[in-house]
Write an enzyme that holds these catalytic residues in place. Sequence first.
Site, PDB file in Angstrom:
ATOM      1  N   ARG A 168     -36.934 -41.256 -27.444  1.00  0.00           N
ATOM      2  CA  ARG A 168     -37.420 -39.872 -27.526  1.00  0.00           C
ATOM      3  C   ARG A 168     -38.753 -39.911 -28.248  1.00  0.00           C
ATOM      4  NH1 ARG A 168     -38.864 -35.429 -26.045  1.00  0.00           N
ATOM      5  NH2 ARG A 168     -37.829 -33.444 -26.565  1.00  0.00           N
ATOM      6  N   GLY A 169     -39.816 -39.577 -27.521  1.00  0.00           N
ATOM      7  CA  GLY A 169     -41.160 -39.743 -28.038  1.00  0.00           C
ATOM      8  C   GLY A 169     -41.402 -39.065 -29.364  1.00  0.00           C
ATOM      9  N   ARG A 206     -41.836 -42.528 -31.158  1.00  0.00           N
ATOM     10  CA  ARG A 206     -42.948 -43.177 -30.440  1.00  0.00           C
ATOM     11  C   ARG A 206     -43.907 -43.882 -31.376  1.00  0.00           C
ATOM     12  NH1 ARG A 206     -45.332 -43.262 -25.696  1.00  0.00           N
ATOM     13  NH2 ARG A 206     -44.024 -41.624 -24.807  1.00  0.00           N
ATOM     14  N   GLY A 251     -41.940 -31.519 -15.041  1.00  0.00           N
ATOM     15  CA  GLY A 251     -40.956 -30.861 -14.199  1.00  0.00           C
ATOM     16  C   GLY A 251     -39.547 -31.337 -14.494  1.00  0.00           C
ATOM     17  N   GLU A 307     -32.833 -40.933 -17.472  1.00  0.00           N
ATOM     18  CA  GLU A 307     -33.194 -42.336 -17.668  1.00  0.00           C
ATOM     19  C   GLU A 307     -31.949 -43.140 -18.045  1.00  0.00           C
ATOM     20  OE1 GLU A 307     -37.478 -42.623 -19.542  1.00  0.00           O
ATOM     21  OE2 GLU A 307     -35.997 -43.482 -20.901  1.00  0.00           O
TER      22      GLU A 307
END
Length: 941
Positions: free
Chosen positions: A26-27, A31, A59, A93
């Site tokens: 999860r950025g 990140r 999106g 993902e």
Amino acid sequence: MESSGVVSTTTPTSFRLRWDVFLSFRGEDTRHGITNTLYCSLVGEGLRVFRDDDALRRGDEIAPSLVEAIEDSAAFVVILSENYATSHWCLEELARICELHSRSRRLVLPVFYGVDPSHVRKQRGPFKEAFFSHENRFGEKQANRWREAMAKVGSLVGFVKRLVGSDERELIRVLLREVLQQVNNTPVEVATYAVGLDTRVTELINLLDVKSSGIKVVGLHGIGGIGKTTLAKAVFNKILVHFDHRSFISNVRELSKQGDGLVSLQKKLIGDLFGSTGNFHLPADEFDANASRIRKIINENINEKRVLIVLDDVDQENQLNALGLGARVKWQNDGSIRIIITTRNKGVLNECYVNRTYEVRELHFDQALELFSYHALRREKPTKEFEKLSKQLVALTGNLPLALEVFGSFLLDKRKVTEWEDALNKLRDVRPHELQDVLKISFDALDRENQCIFLDVACCFLDLHTKREDIIDVLRGCGFKAEIGLRVLEEKSLIKFTEGDALWMHDQLRDMGKEIVQNENDDPGMRSRLWDRNQIMTVLQNHKGTRSIEGIVMDMKKVENGNQVVVHTKPFKSMVNLRLLQVNHVKLEGKFKFVPHELKWLQWQGCALKTLPSDFCPQKLAVLDLSESKIEKLWSSYSNNVMTYRFRYTHCLLSSACNIVLAYCVKLINIDKSVGTLISLHHLDMTGCLNLVEFPSDVSGMKNLQTLVLTDCSNLKELPEDIGSMRSLKELYVNRTGIEKLPDSIYRLEKLEKLSLNRCIHIKQLPRCVGKLASLKELHLDGSGLQELPDSVGYLENLEKLSLISCESLTAIPDTVGNLNLLKELFIKGRAITELPNSICSLSYLKCLYVGGIQMRKLPDSIRGLVSSVELEIEGTSITCLPSQIGDLRLLKKLVIFNCTSLESLPDSTGACLLSLLSTYATPVLLSCQSLLGCWKISSR
């Protein structure tokens, strides 16, 4: 998208795929923290790492390039942080990663970054609200798919990272090591991607009717390469837990061709079922009578127990007769016997031997297309660009799994349509559905050196159960690029290495290799390799050998008449290109100068000579194996020059490996001091040299030695004082020797990774300098006379495994053990140890802890610090209760409590562990806590 731009050549799996590692995270959480640090560390090791950027997340749909990257990755690191589930892109993902993990068993390594693994599994805590939101937006069906992915990844073995009070640098080190180890060592196993297997497994299990009593024999038949062995293995693995005695005998057809093949089969069957043949007499010359003995042994020893037997690749009825097995055999017990027979010859499966038969048929076309697509394109379905060609190619393979795998792997590195069209034309030229012709296309595409390596494997090494490192030594000695060559063959699915790193090849590929050699010439003496015993003897006795012969393998240990075979050396004179020679238990007579100087590998187990002859001088010998020989001296007193050309390589082979095996040479008393000068020596194995009393004191020349094995040299009292000069040594085994101390110079072994001193009863202490072994990963001291473990052991910063089982004189474990930040396995058992130091609980990356000893009365209260622990085993202690914090071990999957007769109860907190297994053996445990009900699976032995 970010990538290292570095091409890794460390592993077949990663070589085939575009990415070695895919990072899922999860950025907003990680990140710029752990994700970036881990990414840079992995790239710094030469791995190709995929790390997506936010541009790919737009999106509701996951970007096609992201899906492609997942499919094209060898391993996955999933960093599960507090806000991970708020992103539906992260969850999608993860779902695709888990689906791929289920299909192809690729590595998935979860990192629980500041979150509770149980919250991940159950979608509670910080994940609860996120999933409620997703259900409203995407519907219950989609949300449940993501829930399943979270539950699955939460149950995998991973690492827990607390946000407070733990060093992130240590976690990076652990992750880096774990990823490198897993990616580099993932073998291309047999049937890694099985299509249509589950249905067949269910059908076969139904035929076996596992739960009923009596005997049932099912015969699997079908053409070669159809998947009979894969099916038999899958069923065996699925049902073996229901049986008390089990045996899986592979390659029955090949084994029975050996001189004592049928007796070997008989002994293997009894050895598998009952652990040893020592108590059962099976004479080598009475294999017919042995069949009755086998039935009697089974009748007298299994009683009401259950037996499972698989006989793989049977081709003659006499093989079944020799084992005394069959559907009509009368058994005098009330147990259950299940036998699976695989064969290409349906004729052997008559009603005398089997109850039922099962034909293994070709795959359905859609299944065949999926299997081909996986091996050729690393995806479940072919892309539009290759779809039509894929269907045409599959149609020509006959839907045979082996052909689909090998031909698909042949196309894997071919990304142009024109290359696939050329392959299609080649396939059209072969005989329809002729497997050998299909396989040979892949062989023909190899360069000359790799073809040579393939033929060496198929004809010379396959039946020797050769390990990867051993065959690399030989091939490297032959001047081949060994690692590259073996990797190419793996990539083409022409060979595989099992989990034990043993060489494996499908019997159809082996047969193809042997047929290629046989077609070289009608005259065996004009062929490149000889393996048939009768043909070899004819060539030698008639002096028919020529310069064409490169390899001869002949093992005469178990000849039918029991007499030693005598071979004269002169016929070898004309074999000037002979590289590989196995003459096990053969008596060589004559002048040894006739043995070709080009020889690279000599395996002469059971050599009857007391010393090697003075005229024996293969100048380029890379591997010498004289195991089980009567050798008393390696050589007589020669000049230094003779030593140089005997054991050293010439100019082009100076950097190649040299391997000497003298295992079980029980008459060998000492080793000539000149061995200490062998600069090219990489591996020296002297296992079981019971009378060896002296090792060369000066080993300063052995600068390239990597492995030294002195196990079971029980009369060896000391190691060389200057052992530290072996600067390349990685593994040192001195188990069950008479040594009393380690030399002080041992600290100079900067590359030593494994030190094993098991059952060295005269070793009372280790030198303090042992803490300077900076590369040491494993330290084994089981059954040693160790009285004290030095504090300096805590300085072994790379140690992953410490074993102190049955160290009965050891009274305490030093607090410094808690400094071993990379430790994954810790085994402690000794009757004088009363407690473990509290510092052990700081081992936050420890996976397995085994403790035992009658004097041990408690475990540390702060056991919750072992946050990554998966297995906890407690044996033979005086512990009365477990620490209350044990319920906080959220990753714990296995808890074994054995013979702890003082244990009175389990703490209430254990009910929260949701362990997958709790085994209690001979341990009266009061299950008074209702929280355990429904949460524990309890089994008693």
